[in-house]
Design an enzyme around this catalytic site. Structure first.
Site, PDB file in Angstrom:
ATOM      1  N   ARG A  24      45.200  33.521  32.723  1.00 22.50           N
ATOM      2  CA  ARG A  24      43.760  33.379  32.476  1.00 22.50           C
ATOM      3  C   ARG A  24      43.466  33.675  31.008  1.00 22.50           C
ATOM      4  O   ARG A  24      42.835  34.662  30.671  1.00 22.50           O
ATOM      5  CB  ARG A  24      43.009  34.265  33.436  1.00 22.50           C
ATOM      6  N   GLN A  41      42.416  27.426  30.092  1.00 25.56           N
ATOM      7  CA  GLN A  41      41.265  27.188  30.984  1.00 25.56           C
ATOM      8  C   GLN A  41      41.261  25.790  31.586  1.00 25.56           C
ATOM      9  O   GLN A  41      40.888  25.604  32.736  1.00 25.56           O
ATOM     10  CB  GLN A  41      39.959  27.437  30.231  1.00 25.56           C
ATOM     11  N   ASP A  74      43.433  25.633  34.691  1.00 26.56           N
ATOM     12  CA  ASP A  74      43.228  26.689  35.672  1.00 26.56           C
ATOM     13  C   ASP A  74      42.673  26.119  36.989  1.00 26.56           C
ATOM     14  O   ASP A  74      41.469  25.956  37.168  1.00 26.56           O
ATOM     15  CB  ASP A  74      42.272  27.727  35.057  1.00 26.56           C
ATOM     16  N   SER A 108      40.302  28.286  39.156  1.00 31.54           N
ATOM     17  CA  SER A 108      38.898  28.239  38.731  1.00 31.54           C
ATOM     18  C   SER A 108      38.235  26.932  39.126  1.00 31.54           C
ATOM     19  O   SER A 108      37.110  26.935  39.640  1.00 31.54           O
ATOM     20  CB  SER A 108      38.790  28.394  37.213  1.00 31.54           C
ATOM     21  N   TYR A 148      36.850  51.574  29.716  1.00 29.16           N
ATOM     22  CA  TYR A 148      37.678  51.366  30.909  1.00 29.16           C
ATOM     23  C   TYR A 148      36.922  51.801  32.158  1.00 29.16           C
ATOM     24  O   TYR A 148      36.109  52.719  32.114  1.00 29.16           O
ATOM     25  CB  TYR A 148      38.984  52.169  30.807  1.00 29.16           C
TER      26      TYR A 148
HETATM   27  P1  NAD Z   1      38.324  36.387  42.257  1.00 34.12           P
HETATM   28  O1  NAD Z   1      38.238  35.126  43.052  1.00 34.12           O
HETATM   29  O2  NAD Z   1      39.639  37.080  42.180  1.00 34.12           O
HETATM   30  O3  NAD Z   1      37.265  37.434  42.792  1.00 34.12           O
HETATM   31  C1  NAD Z   1      35.912  37.116  42.905  1.00 34.12           C
HETATM   32  C2  NAD Z   1      35.022  38.233  42.391  1.00 34.12           C
HETATM   33  O4  NAD Z   1      34.914  39.239  43.397  1.00 34.12           O
HETATM   34  C3  NAD Z   1      35.503  38.951  41.133  1.00 34.12           C
HETATM   35  O5  NAD Z   1      34.488  38.854  40.160  1.00 34.12           O
HETATM   36  C4  NAD Z   1      35.713  40.388  41.584  1.00 34.12           C
HETATM   37  O6  NAD Z   1      35.364  41.335  40.586  1.00 34.12           O
HETATM   38  C5  NAD Z   1      34.789  40.484  42.764  1.00 34.12           C
HETATM   39  N1  NAD Z   1      35.116  41.567  43.704  1.00 34.12           N
HETATM   40  C6  NAD Z   1      36.337  42.006  44.113  1.00 34.12           C
HETATM   41  N2  NAD Z   1      36.203  42.997  45.014  1.00 34.12           N
HETATM   42  C7  NAD Z   1      34.873  43.198  45.167  1.00 34.12           C
HETATM   43  C8  NAD Z   1      34.102  44.086  45.974  1.00 34.12           C
HETATM   44  N3  NAD Z   1      34.677  44.983  46.771  1.00 34.12           N
HETATM   45  N4  NAD Z   1      32.742  44.023  45.879  1.00 34.12           N
HETATM   46  C9  NAD Z   1      32.147  43.118  45.069  1.00 34.12           C
HETATM   47  N5  NAD Z   1      32.824  42.255  44.289  1.00 34.12           N
HETATM   48  C10 NAD Z   1      34.171  42.285  44.347  1.00 34.12           C
HETATM   49  O7  NAD Z   1      37.825  36.180  40.771  1.00 34.12           O
HETATM   50  P2  NAD Z   1      37.863  34.880  39.870  1.00 34.12           P
HETATM   51  O8  NAD Z   1      36.745  34.001  40.217  1.00 34.12           O
HETATM   52  O9  NAD Z   1      39.208  34.318  39.949  1.00 34.12           O
HETATM   53  O10 NAD Z   1      37.585  35.443  38.410  1.00 34.12           O
HETATM   54  C11 NAD Z   1      37.750  36.770  38.020  1.00 34.12           C
HETATM   55  C12 NAD Z   1      37.410  36.908  36.519  1.00 34.12           C
HETATM   56  O11 NAD Z   1      38.334  36.199  35.712  1.00 34.12           O
HETATM   57  C13 NAD Z   1      36.037  36.352  36.144  1.00 34.12           C
HETATM   58  O12 NAD Z   1      35.427  37.246  35.234  1.00 34.12           O
HETATM   59  C14 NAD Z   1      36.316  35.087  35.430  1.00 34.12           C
HETATM   60  O13 NAD Z   1      35.318  34.733  34.504  1.00 34.12           O
HETATM   61  C15 NAD Z   1      37.617  35.431  34.755  1.00 34.12           C
HETATM   62  N6  NAD Z   1      38.359  34.207  34.446  1.00 34.12           N
HETATM   63  C16 NAD Z   1      38.828  34.012  33.175  1.00 34.12           C
HETATM   64  C17 NAD Z   1      39.508  32.844  32.868  1.00 34.12           C
HETATM   65  C18 NAD Z   1      40.033  32.582  31.481  1.00 34.12           C
HETATM   66  O14 NAD Z   1      39.724  33.301  30.567  1.00 34.12           O
HETATM   67  N7  NAD Z   1      40.858  31.559  31.316  1.00 34.12           N
HETATM   68  C19 NAD Z   1      39.738  31.887  33.831  1.00 34.12           C
HETATM   69  C20 NAD Z   1      39.246  32.123  35.124  1.00 34.12           C
HETATM   70  C21 NAD Z   1      38.565  33.288  35.404  1.00 34.12           C
END
Ligand code: NAD
Length: 376
Positions: free
Chosen positions: A122, A127, A130, A133, A226
């Site tokens: 990520r 991106q 991905d 995503s 953190y």
């Molecule tokens: P995911 O599908 O793993 O999880 C979905 C969301 O659920 C996450 O935001 C997580 O914090 C939340 N979550 C987990 N446990 C929880 C709980 N008990 N209560 C409430 N919320 C909870 O996440 P994702 O969609 O794959 O993305 C995670 C992060 O990674 C995002 O911030 C996204 O923007 C980032 N991301 C970055 C890149 C990149 O830079 N290339 C690409 C994809 C995603």
């Protein structure tokens, strides 16, 4: 000799996506690749064979796999499919490595280079590759539509001759890629949207899309930015506030999935019992067991005729055209930088390839899934 790139029919039940759309087929042709596809493989994604210009159609999976150098797939190959492939080929697909130990072993035996789409790092550069995503965004969008469809109320505010209807209250739990798309979709439909995530950093993102972030009054922000471990008391306070918001919502869409791990249980049966009559929960974390205690993955549960808990599986397959287009583009963006004049030469110093490789040259490459590390 140009590489032979093969795209089989997806045989997993309910899978409507495939690893190639007509636009990516054309781009691969332009790179000099010999593209082959199993006859009728794209029908489930509503593309006809005729749309794939320049692609050789092959009658059976056996014939397709036997001399393929590179394979584009959606679902992890079965052992039968692997057995049809030639040793040393390259395959890019979702692999679900956490539950596919035998598959990894067999790929090692056959010296197959497997690129697992769940392992694409990520980082900004990756991106466009991905697939987690691209597919999560589809799930977030569709999840809200499922909620709207099953809800006993309208989403938008309506002023009619028969009176004014208040907008629905929609709560999105988990504000990752799926959650943010869910917020945007629910807003477009006119609902009043709230959102919650354990990561405080998501507050601004949720607000920028027009959702109100549920403030539990507990901050996990520790020293130096953190996150710190919450005390039991704080966790309880957090849950109590969230429970109140769940109980007040007409539709709750949960997206808190942790890849490769069981989904955290966020909505208890006791809270479902406190929800409004006619409320709906769409549990997009069903693949990992669900975020609601009452979710049955792949089923719709009717709680005492009052609350519906829907646990859909493989939601992106319900939007097969765009899901296929986006996924095929992810695969293309991952591999095309390494295709020159029809030949593939993976760069093992490349950060994306290094991280995405699950098996190569008879070994499990991913640190996370090497048996010695206990990761698998
Ligand atoms: P995911 O599908 O793993 O999880 C979905 C969301 O659920 C996450 O935001 C997580 O914090 C939340 N979550 C987990 N446990 C929880 C709980 N008990 N209560 C409430 N919320 C909870 O996440 P994702 O969609 O794959 O993305 C995670 C992060 O990674 C995002 O911030 C996204 O923007 C980032 N991301 C970055 C890149 C990149 O830079 N290339 C690409 C994809 C995603």
């Amino acid at each position: 000799m140009p590489i032979r790139l093969a795209v089989p029919n997806e045989i997993a039940a309910g899978e409507r996506r495939i690893g190639l759309d007509p636009a990516v087929a054309k781009k691969l042709n332009e790179l000099g690749v010999d593209v082959r596809m199993q006859k009728g493989a794209a029908a489930s994604a509503l593309f006809s064979d005729e749309q794939y210009e320049g692609v050789t159609l092959v009658d059976s999976a056996e014939e397709l796999y036997k001399d393929a150098d590179v394979i584009f797939k959606v679902q992890p190959p079965t052992l039968d499919e692997l057995n049809m492939m030639q040793d040393g080929c390259v395959i890019a697909s979702f692999m679900a490595p956490h539950r596919n130990q035998e598959l990894m072993q067999r790929m090692c035996e056959k010296k197959i280079t497997s690129l697992a789409m769940e392992l694409v790092p990520r980082i900004t550069r990756a991106q466009s590759m991905d697939a987690l995503s691209s597919q999560a965004a589809i799930a977030g969008y569709k999840g809200v539509l499922m909620g709207a469809d099953r809800a006993a109320v309208f989403f938008p505010m309506l002023t009619t001759a028969a009176g004014t209807i208040r907008p629905a209250k929609v709560l999105i739990i988990g504000a990752g890629v799926a959650g943010l798309q869910a917020i945007a979709t629910a807003k477009r439909l006119g609902a009043v949207v709230e959102a919650y995530d354990v990561r405080a950093a998501t507050k601004e993102q949720c607000e920028s899309l027009g959702a109100k972030f549920v403030d539990t009054g507990v901050s996990a922000e520790g020293e130096g930015g953190y996150a710190r471990e919450l005390t039991e008391e704080e966790k309880q306070q957090q849950q109590e506030v969230l429970d109140k918001h769940i109980a007040m919502s007409d539709v709750v869409v949960t997206t808190a999935a942790i890849p490769g791990r069981p989904s955290p249980k966020i909505i208890s049966a006791e809270v479902v019992a406190r929800m409004k009559v006619g409320a709906v929960i769409i549990d997009l974390a069903s693949e990992g067991g669900g975020n609601c205690e009452l979710t049955k993955p792949g089923e719709t549960v009717d709680f005492e005729g009052r609350v519906v808990i829907h646990g859909p599986l493989n939601v992106p397959s319900q939007v097969p055209i765009h899901a296929t287009e986006m996924y095929a583009k992810n695969l293309f963006n991952l591999l095309s930088p390494f295709i020159k004049e029809g030949e593939l030469a993976l760069d093992w110093e490349d950060e994306v390839i290094k991280n995405t490789a699950l098996t190569h040259d008879g070994e499990i490459k991913s640190e996370r899934y090497k048996p010695a590390t206990g990761g698998a």
